[in-house]
Design an enzyme around this catalytic site. Structure first.
Site, PDB file in Angstrom:
ATOM      1  CB  SER A  89      -0.713   0.494   1.235  1.00 56.82           C
ATOM      2  OG  SER A  89      -0.121   1.016   2.567  1.00 56.82           O
ATOM      3  CG  ASP A  90       1.971   6.068  -1.166  1.00 55.51           C
ATOM      4  OD1 ASP A  90       2.636   5.419  -0.928  1.00 55.51           O
ATOM      5  OD2 ASP A  90       1.685   6.827  -2.264  1.00 55.51           O
ATOM      6  CE1 TYR A  91       5.529   7.764   5.265  1.00 52.87           C
ATOM      7  CE2 TYR A  91       3.133   8.084   6.746  1.00 52.87           C
ATOM      8  CZ  TYR A  91       5.260   7.558   6.454  1.00 52.87           C
ATOM      9  OH  TYR A  91       5.372   8.180   7.471  1.00 52.87           O
ATOM     10  CG  HIS A  92      -1.996   6.874   6.874  1.00 49.71           C
ATOM     11  ND1 HIS A  92      -2.798   7.355   6.752  1.00 49.71           N
ATOM     12  CD2 HIS A  92      -2.049   6.671   8.118  1.00 49.71           C
ATOM     13  CE1 HIS A  92      -3.607   7.699   8.459  1.00 49.71           C
ATOM     14  NE2 HIS A  92      -3.060   6.717   8.985  1.00 49.71           N
ATOM     15  CB  ALA A  93      -2.958   3.979   0.551  1.00 50.42           C
TER      16      ALA A  93
END
Ligand code: BGC
Length: 731
Positions: free
Chosen positions: A256-260
């Site tokens: 996943s992207d950062y905190h997504a």
């Protein structure tokens, strides 16, 4: 039992979820940071992956906790963004794309992988494959520009470069194709905003680069933060599970992207972290970066019967397999075991200078009279503004970016943050030790104070030439750097007006060097500067590379891979527009045009001058009647009528004249490069596999259809500059 099955059979749920979790160290943080003691969590086996950590010392120390102190001894996967070089920074990807050389695209990734691996990393979040046609979006800097065909070539080269021939090698990194998919067309060019595009545009423009990365064996992939037509990419079952894993057989790790995952709550598709974790897992996201949604949400979801242990195991299996492929189980300290020799680093710097020179785009180079006193014999004395004549004794190097070494790094400097960078002024000092260099910034990059303008302009008096360095701060492009006014920031326009007026009053030529992570909207400057260079952000050797081009040590050869608009109102502007039923006709009011600006860009895709002067002639296309399996041989004669050796990039476009759906007015299908000495002629050849002339029909399935196709060859996407021949496709 093999290693992975063996481990899986012994892992607790908490340990499994640890393998699906990636946590940041404080090195470079682009979002909220999870509080807590990661060190203890690594020992407990509840954090299995890290990002944003560099150096053999810290990475090995963390690795030791996992391997030697955790119950199962599973090594960590440690990753970092390496967007345009690791310690040795290369030109930003948008600039590097315009070099049009697969060997360069591959080698810069290879060099970055060597440096990253020597720093203990095994994974990088690159390449960034977001086609971008809206310069308001700051992440244009990180990607290939506007063209999908080009993106495919870059995707392949980058995956080869980062991963090398063997993922287990001590200098290989797992690559991560990102951001999947169609992040570039965010509404209004505003970072992280929603995306709404047609299925056709998705398939024709945005998916091919990712398909190419998967075919090239990319190890990991990252969904974008954005929502696409109402479905956030982190939870996009049709694209992640069905298209990527299903149709394209991607069996690597989705990160996943950062905190997504947590942001699915903000998107409004998840009520809480449990919901968010379920959605991401069901879509096929294996690793949760920085949301801590899997660790907190999946145990609850499991209990509620909303996810199964098999689904969790499938993700864990993929993560463990990647660690195995990277050789981490066999020797977790292999990367970073040996420091690179100084000679290797020095050679890399020399290469960075070479790449930076190649990325410089000469947008304009006016002919001017050599002598200050207008000679009646002007024609005989005419020369281009650049390269600087050897007669220059006094040179003014002005502007807020003239001596801005640290801005040369560009927007994603990674571990190169503290490396010394070469400013334009320093580069010119080294190249021209006998020239009197006068310098003043005039204004700051971005504030309202114009108190220094008059003094800077006054330095032009009596100078032989002026180099004016303008543009963006490095952090004005990249992530979270959308701009609604993407022209010259602050008071730079006022500086440019004062300097150009003063210099021109004395017949002194002004070369403007623009630094930016996107094309800028600068019609006034393009009209007034005698020479105009897009230097983007060129990395560690920027100033030396620019001096090499200004002094004529090398001819510029870079091309812009995004169209430069005349006005912001033209955005999104790109060369591959579809035809209108009412094509622009100045004589007919009711045609497709603006009332206040031309339709065409200021500088088209592919534009970039050299110090040569290339004439194109004799386009040959064989065969003329083409079947699907044929390879079309396209060649054109080039002659360098200039006075300097230069390398020309030749583009091949096609136009399908009549199809079942509207086809773009031009589509890039190839390029070639040819270096010619003054007076020399040669033939540039491009092979075009006819199968590439298939297109997606009304049902979005590929069709290869009988009919006429135009083959167009020339120096850029400007239609008037292209030679054309028509071929017939036979079914
Ligand atoms: C960016 C990604 C990057 C990640 C980790 C995010 O904010 O969107 O491109 O890989 O941070 O640094």
């Amino acid at each position: 039992m093999n290693r992975i099955d063996g481990l899986l059979s012994r892992m607790t749920l908490a340990e499994k979820l640890g393998q699906l979790t990636m946590t940041a160290s404080s090195y470079a943080v682009t979002g909220p940071v999870i509080a807590g003691d990661s060190t203890q969590s690594i020992i407990d086996g509840t954090i299995g992956n890290l990002l944003n950590m560099v150096g053999p010392g810290p990475t090995h120390e963390m690795q030791r906790l996992a391997v030697e102190r955790s119950r199962l001894g599973i090594p960590l996967l440690i990753g970092l963004d390496i967007i345009h070089g690791h310690r040795t920074l290369f030109p930003i990807p948008l600039a590097e794309a315009g070099i049009f050389d697969e060997a360069v695209w591959e080698r810069t990734a290879r060099e970055a992988a060597r440096e990253g691996a020597a720093d203990g990393l095994a994974l990088t979040f690159a390449p960034m494959l977001d086609v971008s046609r809206d310069l308001r979006w700051g992440r244009t800097a990180e990607g290939p520009g506007e063209d999908p065909w080009l993106n495919v070539r870059i995707a392949r080269a980058k995956v080869r470069g980062f991963q090398g021939a063997d993922l287990a090698a001590a200098d290989a990194l797992a690559a991560c194709a990102k951001h999947f998919v169609a992040y570039g067309p965010v509404a209004g060019g505003r970072e992280y905003a929603a995306v709404d595009i047609s299925e056709r545009t998705l398939r024709e423009v945005h998916l091919p680069g990712f398909a190419a990365a998967v075919e090239a064996g990319v190890a990991t992939l990252m969904p974008s933060f954005t929502d696409l037509n109402g479905v956030p990419m982190t939870a996009h079952v049709p694209l992640l599970r069905d298209w990527l894993r299903g149709a394209h057989g991607f069996d690597g790790v989705i990160i996943s992207d950062y905190h997504a995952i947590a942001e699915l709550i903000n998107h409004g598709v998840a009520a809480d972290l449990v919901d968010a974790a379920v959605l991401a897992l069901k879509a096929g996201v294996d690793i949760d970066m920085m949301a801590d949604a899997y660790r907190h949400g999946l145990p609850v979801a499991l209990e509620q019967g909303r996810v199964s242990m098999d689904e969790i195991d499938a993700c864990v299996r993929r993560v463990l397999r990647l660690k195995e492929q990277l050789g981490l189980f066999d020797d977790p300290y292999r990367r970073g075991a040996q420091a690179e020799a100084p000679a290797v680093i020095a050679e890399r710097h020399a290469y960075a200078r070479d790449v930076a020179r190649k990325a410089i785009v000469l947008l304009r180079n006016e002919l001017r009279n050599e002598s200050r006193n207008e000679s009646r014999n002007a024609l005989r004395n005419e020369r281009e503004t650049l390269p600087l004549p050897s007669s220059v004794k006094t040179l003014c190097v002005l502007g807020p970016l003239a001596d801005a070494a640290s801005e040369m790094k560009g927007p994603w400097w990674g571990a190169g943050e503290h490396e010394p960078h070469v400013s334009v002024l320093a580069g010119l000092r080294a190249a021209l030790p006998d020239v009197d260099l006068r310098h003043a910034p005039g204004v700051a990059i971005d504030d309202a104070d114009d108190g220094g303008i008059a003094a800077a302009a006054a330095l032009c008096d009596g100078a032989d030439a002026v180099i004016l360095c303008l543009g963006e701060r490095a952090t004005m492009s990249g992530e979270a750097a959308s701009r609604a006014h993407p022209g010259l920031p602050g008071r730079q326009q006022a500086l440019a007006e004062a300097v150009i007026a003063r210099a021109h009053a004395q017949g002194t030529p002004v070369t403007v060097i623009l630094f930016s992570g996107r094309p800028l909207v600068i019609p006034w400057l393009a009209d007034r500067a005698d020479a105009l260079i897009a230097a983007w952000f060129l990395g560690v050797e920027a100033g030396h590379a620019i001096a090499d081009v200004l002094t004529g040590q090398v001819s510029p050869s870079g091309r812009t891979t995004m169209s430069w608009p005349r006005a912001l109102g033209q955005v999104p502007i790109h060369y591959a527009q579809r035809p209108s039923g009412r094509p622009m006709n100045p004589a007919d009011y009711y045609t497709s045009k603006y009332q206040d600006v031309a339709n065409d860009p200021l500088y088209p895709f592919g534009h970039g001058l050299t110090y040569g002067r290339f004439r194109y002639a004799d386009l040959r296309v064989e065969p003329r009647n083409v079947r699907r399996d044929d390879v079309i041989d396209v060649s054109v004669e080039l002659r360098n009528d200039g006075t300097r050796e230069a390398e020309e990039t030749v583009f091949l476009f096609v136009r399908d004249k009549v199809a079942q759906v509207t086809r773009p007015l031009l589509e890039l299908k190839g390029y070639a490069k040819l270096k010619l000495a003054p007076g020399q002629a040669g033939r540039a050849r491009i092979e075009l596999p006819a199968a590439e002339l298939a297109y997606l029909g009304p049902d979005l399935e590929p069709v290869f259809e009988a009919g006429e196709v135009e083959i167009l060859v020339g120096p850029s996407a400007e239609r008037a500059g292209l030679l054309a021949e028509t071929i017939a496709l036979l079914e």
